[in-house]
Design an enzyme around this catalytic site. Structure first.
Site, PDB file in Angstrom:
ATOM      1  N   LYS A 216       0.138  41.621  83.727  1.00  0.00           N
ATOM      2  CA  LYS A 216      -1.046  41.286  82.927  1.00  0.00           C
ATOM      3  C   LYS A 216      -1.729  40.039  83.485  1.00  0.00           C
ATOM      4  O   LYS A 216      -2.951  40.017  83.688  1.00  0.00           O
ATOM      5  CB  LYS A 216      -0.638  41.081  81.463  1.00  0.00           C
ATOM      6  CG  LYS A 216      -1.758  40.623  80.567  1.00  0.00           C
ATOM      7  CD  LYS A 216      -2.889  41.626  80.467  1.00  0.00           C
ATOM      8  CE  LYS A 216      -4.146  40.972  79.950  1.00  0.00           C
ATOM      9  NZ  LYS A 216      -5.275  41.864  79.877  1.00  0.00           N
TER      10      LYS A 216
ATOM     11  N   CYS B  68     -10.021  35.023  78.144  1.00  0.00           N
ATOM     12  CA  CYS B  68      -8.759  35.250  78.855  1.00  0.00           C
ATOM     13  C   CYS B  68      -8.692  34.850  80.317  1.00  0.00           C
ATOM     14  O   CYS B  68      -7.647  34.359  80.753  1.00  0.00           O
ATOM     15  CB  CYS B  68      -8.335  36.694  78.684  1.00  0.00           C
ATOM     16  SG  CYS B  68      -7.855  37.007  76.975  1.00  0.00           S
TER      17      CYS B  68
ATOM     18  N   GLU C 263      -2.323  44.491  77.005  1.00  0.00           N
ATOM     19  CA  GLU C 263      -3.572  45.204  76.745  1.00  0.00           C
ATOM     20  C   GLU C 263      -4.586  44.874  77.843  1.00  0.00           C
ATOM     21  O   GLU C 263      -4.784  43.718  78.172  1.00  0.00           O
ATOM     22  CB  GLU C 263      -4.115  44.801  75.370  1.00  0.00           C
ATOM     23  CG  GLU C 263      -5.331  45.581  74.957  1.00  0.00           C
ATOM     24  CD  GLU C 263      -5.150  47.081  75.172  1.00  0.00           C
ATOM     25  OE1 GLU C 263      -4.235  47.667  74.580  1.00  0.00           O
ATOM     26  OE2 GLU C 263      -5.909  47.659  75.963  1.00  0.00           O
TER      27      GLU C 263
END
Ligand code: NAD
Ligand code: UGA
Length: 474
Positions: free
Chosen positions: A229, A285, A170
């Site tokens: 990612k 993150c 995502e």
């Protein structure tokens, strides 16, 4: 055409699982979406009733536009539940969207991702599934995690049940999750290069194609998808550390970091986005994923690669402490018993999330210097601020913390009698404050430290403020 997905289960009702699967439900009325979580409080909050004005203000995640969609879809084809087994059993496709924090102890402590939650949800899926399913890694995971998931699933599955594993990281950013999900730059789907793998990827792609143009769905191998990612987050964070390194040079030379960033961004190869100098990046993150990449590089015996990416974090830590030191130095080298107003506590605007927020580092630093800190944030719940500034479980320092920290109901209230204002989050409302009356209520000289480059320094100087902005000379 690949067989259509009719039922989706999402394991993990957090910042990613919640908004992502809500947007899927909105765009796919033919699909039933059930979002499950082990945390009953979180699920109850997702199921909370509208307030007197008909708004859903009790959701556990604040994102502009999210509540309206939840309200429209909940109870129709969107459900939030703690009945994890049932939702898994019924689903054709299961998203694993659980947290993958940095490990706190054991091998790789401080760097490696803690895959405990991914593993336990994978085991649960294997244990309860009585029909074949597509399992989708939505969480950000180290490269090759899908291989471990496959082994766990295959060694524990019932006869006749098959699992196809996809990686579908995502890329949404908090605060803009809904527009990011409605029109993503790309949807990345990684699969094994087998007929079954490609078929599973096509089935997931068909879900997104309800609203995302097909050319924006990029399919790759599993390992490329997983690594992309980590790579994307590392490259984004690197841009911020690079511009923050330039900010330090600007402050020392009289160059203006906004002008430098703009001049560089006009080059089509560099591009204008994500070059805003700041007190430092935060969020759950960037740091976690780079540490993960550092750990991966080290375990692959690539210490030079590890050092290269580690420097992005080092620069970010330095940016935060450089800013905090600037505050102390400017206030005549002491902030002991001085009132410092911190405006903004979230790690960026339009979110109530404080994970790794630069404001936490600043408040800790100011506390160590014995300042009296008053904090205001328009969205972060008070309990969250107390949790972030105390260390529950380590020592009970809550009484000490409350002697030094107060929470204010508005930006204006936070600044009354302050010696300095520190802007830690770029909330739009801070641009439109009545600075003249705030100035009138402060101790003099009245200092303002803009950690986000959002206020009009010239205007504030006219009022009388002594202004310091990141990346701008005196
Ligand atoms: P989060 O902590 O908000 O949510 C994770 C949820 O999973 C929690 O509510 C937790 O209770 C639940 N959970 C854990 N184990 C479970 C289990 N076995 N069964 C059921 N539920 C379980 O985390 P998040 O911010 O949503 O992040 C999830 C993943 O997505 C992470 O890997 C993160 O790196 C990645 N990611 C996050 C963002 C972001 O903006 N936050 C963006 C992209 C990717
Ligand atoms: C980031 C990425 O942008 C997403 O693509 C990714 O999906 C996500 O991480 C993730 O994997 O969790 P997020 O952390 O939500 O999203 O927010 P960002 O907009 O990236 O901001 C991160 C931090 O960098 C914030 O503290 C922000 O203020 C800071 N920042 C951002 C800057 O200091 N300057 C900039 O130019 C941009």
């Amino acid at each position: 055409a690949p067989q259509a997905i009719r039922r989706i289960c999402c394991v993990g009702a957090g910042y990613v699982g919640g908004p992502t699967c809500t947007v899927i439900a909105q765009n796919c009325p033919d699909i039933t979406v059930t979002i499950v979580d082990v945390n009953p409080v979180r699920i109850a909050a997702w199921n909370s009733a509208p307030d007197a004005e008909g708004r859903l203000s009790g959701l556990p995640v604040y994102e502009p536009g999210l509540a309206e969609i939840v309200l429209a879809c909940r109870g129709k084809n969107l459900f939030f539940s703690t009945e994890i087994d049932k939702a898994i059993e019924e689903a054709d496709l299961v998203f694993v969207s659980v947290n993958t924090p940095t490990k706190k102890s054991g091998v790789g402590a401080g760097f490696a991702a803690d895959l405990h939650y991914v593993e336990s949800s994978t085991r649960r899926i294997a244990a309860v599934a009585t029909s074949s399913k597509i399992i989708v890694e939505k969480s950000t995971v180290p490269c090759r995690t899908a291989a471990s998931m496959r082994t766990i699933l295959e060694s524990n599955s019932r006869p006749g049940v098959r699992f196809d594993i996809l990686s579908n990281p995502e890329f949404l950013a908090e605060g803009t999750a809904i527009p990011d999900l409605q029109s993503p730059d790309r949807v990345l789907i990684g699969s094994l290069d087998t007929n079954e793998g490609r078929e599973a990827a096509a089935r997931l792609s068909a879900v997104y194609e309800h609203w995302v143009p097909k050319h924006k769905v990029y399919t790759t191998g599993l390992w490329s998808s997983e690594l992309s990612k980590l790579a994307a987050n590392a490259l984004l964070a690197q841009r911020i550390s690079s511009v923050n390194a330039m900010a330090a040079i600007c402050e020392a030379t009289g160059a203006d970091v906004d002008e430098v960033a703009h001049a560089c961004g006009l080059d089509g190869r560099i591009g204008p986005k994500f070059l805003k100098a700041s007190v430092g990046f935060g969020g759950s993150c960037f740091q976690k994923d780079i540490l993960n990449l550092v750990y991966l590089s080290e375990s692959l015996s690539l210490p030079q690669v590890a050092d290269y990416w580690r420097q992005v974090i080092t620069m970010n830590e330095w940016s935060k402490s450089r800013f905090a030191q600037k505050v102390v130095q400017t206030l005549f080298n002491t902030i002991t018993m001085k009132k410092v107003a911190v405006l903004g506590f979230a790690f960026k605007k339009n979110t109530g999330d404080t994970r790794e927020s630069a404001a936490i580092s600043l408040c800790r630093y100011f506390r160590q210097e014995n300042a009296l800190v008053t904090i205001y944030d328009p969205k972060v719940p008070e309990a969250q601020i107390w949790m972030d500034l105390t260390e529950p479980g380590v020592v009970d320092d809550s009484i000490e913390v409350r002697k030094q920290i107060t929470l204010a109901p508005s930006a204006v209230a936070a600044c009354v009698d302050a010696e300095a204002i520190v802007i830690a989050t770029e909330w739009d409302e801070f641009k439109e404050l009545d600075w003249a009356s705030i100035y009138a209520g402060m101790k003099k000289p009245a200092f303002l430290f803009d950690g986000r480059g959002i206020v009009d320094a010239k205007l504030l100087r006219k009022i009388g403020f002594k202004v310091h902005s990141v990346g701008k000379g005196p």
